[in-house]
Design an enzyme around this catalytic site. Structure first.
Site, PDB file in Angstrom:
ATOM      1  CG  ASP A   1      10.330 -13.461  27.799  1.00 49.69           C
ATOM      2  OD1 ASP A   1       9.691 -12.508  27.316  1.00 49.69           O
ATOM      3  OD2 ASP A   1      10.460 -13.636  29.027  1.00 49.69           O
TER       4      ASP A   1
ATOM      5  CG  ASP B   1       7.874  -9.227  28.967  1.00 50.87           C
ATOM      6  OD1 ASP B   1       8.143 -10.242  28.309  1.00 50.87           O
ATOM      7  OD2 ASP B   1       8.502  -8.884  29.993  1.00 50.87           O
TER       8      ASP B   1
ATOM      9  CG  HIS C   1       8.571  -7.461  35.108  1.00 49.83           C
ATOM     10  ND1 HIS C   1       8.361  -6.694  34.002  1.00 49.83           N
ATOM     11  CD2 HIS C   1       8.850  -8.711  34.643  1.00 49.83           C
ATOM     12  CE1 HIS C   1       8.525  -7.440  32.912  1.00 49.83           C
ATOM     13  NE2 HIS C   1       8.817  -8.673  33.274  1.00 49.83           N
TER      14      HIS C   1
ATOM     15  CG  HIS D   1      12.322  -5.743  35.549  1.00 52.88           C
ATOM     16  ND1 HIS D   1      11.767  -6.809  36.211  1.00 52.88           N
ATOM     17  CD2 HIS D   1      12.840  -6.252  34.411  1.00 52.88           C
ATOM     18  CE1 HIS D   1      11.966  -7.921  35.506  1.00 52.88           C
ATOM     19  NE2 HIS D   1      12.600  -7.610  34.408  1.00 52.88           N
TER      20      HIS D   1
ATOM     21  CD  GLU E   1       8.638 -12.923  33.412  1.00 50.71           C
ATOM     22  OE1 GLU E   1       9.123 -13.567  32.473  1.00 50.71           O
ATOM     23  OE2 GLU E   1       9.052 -11.794  33.721  1.00 50.71           O
TER      24      GLU E   1
ATOM     25  CD  GLU F   1       6.692 -12.261  30.309  1.00 50.29           C
ATOM     26  OE1 GLU F   1       7.518 -12.794  29.552  1.00 50.29           O
ATOM     27  OE2 GLU F   1       6.928 -11.255  30.985  1.00 50.29           O
TER      28      GLU F   1
HETATM   29 CO   LIG Z   1       9.050 -11.671  29.170  1.00 46.44          CO
END
Ligand SMILES: [Co+2]
Length: 298
Positions: free
Chosen positions: A82, A93, A153, A161, A186, A281
């Site tokens: 990740d 992300d 998120h 977040h 994700e 993700e």
């Molecule tokens: Co991530």
């Protein structure tokens, strides 16, 4: 909303992720992988939004290498990588799961399918619970279980977040997605023997500033200033500090900052039945016509 920065971060994160997807990391250490992937992000012209997470098997998320971490990848390990790139604090992300053992291909493909099915329904105003429903349905139809207490998120500048969650299961109520807001989706998938939940593990090797209030210890305050200047509110690893600070000193001071609640430490997240977990993700921004998936492959 800096759409260009989000897109540029997304392009870089996607390029690095696709490079990772085709790698064979068997025999490599988690330390080497983290350093290599982070260096790629930097070489591409972005900064790391957080330490690369290399979470193996039943560890679903939040493991990053310790300085000189000795853990080595084996050919049966299911490895979730990740990674985050940021441009001026605007974050991409994204994650990929890799494994040399083909018996886990179904688990990996299901995480990818759940993610692409979720992306296919996004538009402004869609309810987060509808995204969760699509993810849950895709995973259950394949005979697997979603991890119910992990979620995507909302993102904001220098904030991973930002307050809203994108669930991996259906639930009643919830909010509708806004235009010009970035979100990460994700899906995490485990086997039918899995409990479908994660618990906190003992290991904590990802940290972030909680408060910039002085601790009254000069050295600890100096480290806190250093962290703020380098990483702002974004997560960091001890590896990133020991480039400039002696390791034992850094560990002691970090411990003091955690005790004073100036810094928060994030535990690794482990599947409750210790079953293997796969993840996929993307980062996306809803718009009138549908969605911009900033981390799509170009
Ligand atoms: Co991530």
């Amino acid at each position: 909303m800096q759409i260009n920065d989000y897109n540029q971060a997304g392009k870089i994160a996607a390029e690095v992720r696709e490079m990772v997807r085709v790698k064979n990391y068997v025999g490599k250490s988690v330390y080497e992988i983290c350093e290599e992937v982070e260096n790629e992000i930097i070489k591409h012209g972005a900064k790391c939004a957080f330490p690369v997470n290399v979470s193996i098997n039943e560890i679903a998320a939040h493991y990053t290498a310790e300085p000189n971490d000795p853990i080595i990848i084996t050919d049966s390990d299911l490895v979730k990588i990740d990674l985050g790139a940021q441009i001026n604090g605007y974050i991409a992300d994204t994650a990929v799961t890799i494994c040399q053992d083909t018996q886990f291909d179904g688990l990996i493909k299901t995480a990818e399918d759940a993610l692409s099915n979720a992306m296919s329904i996004i538009k402004v105003g869609i309810k987060a619970s509808d995204i969760g429903r699509v993810i849950e349905k895709t995973i259950k139809q394949s005979g697997f279980k979603p991890i119910a207490n992990l979620s995507g998120h909302s993102l904001d500048q220098y904030t991973i977040h930002a307050g809203k969650s994108i669930p991996n299961i259906w639930s009643i109520g919830g909010f509708s997605l806004s235009e010009n807001t970035a979100y990460a989706c994700e899906p995490f998938v485990t086997t039918e023997k899995g409990g479908g939940f994660v618990r906190n593990g003992k290991i904590k090797n990802i940290f972030a500033i909680n408060s910039r209030k002085k601790t009254k210890n000069d050295e600890a305050d100096k480290l806190l200033d250093y962290i703020w200047e380098k990483f702002n509110m974004l997560p960091f690893a001890l590896r990133w500090i020991t480039k400039d600070w002696e390791e034992k000193k850094a560990r002691d001071l970090l411990e003091q900052l955690i005790n004073k609640k100036a810094v928060q430490a994030y535990p690794v997240l482990i599947e409750i039945n210790e079953q293997k977990v796969a993840q996929a993700e993307h980062t996306f921004i809803p718009n009138e016509n549908g969605v911009i998936v900033t981390t799509r492959s170009r």
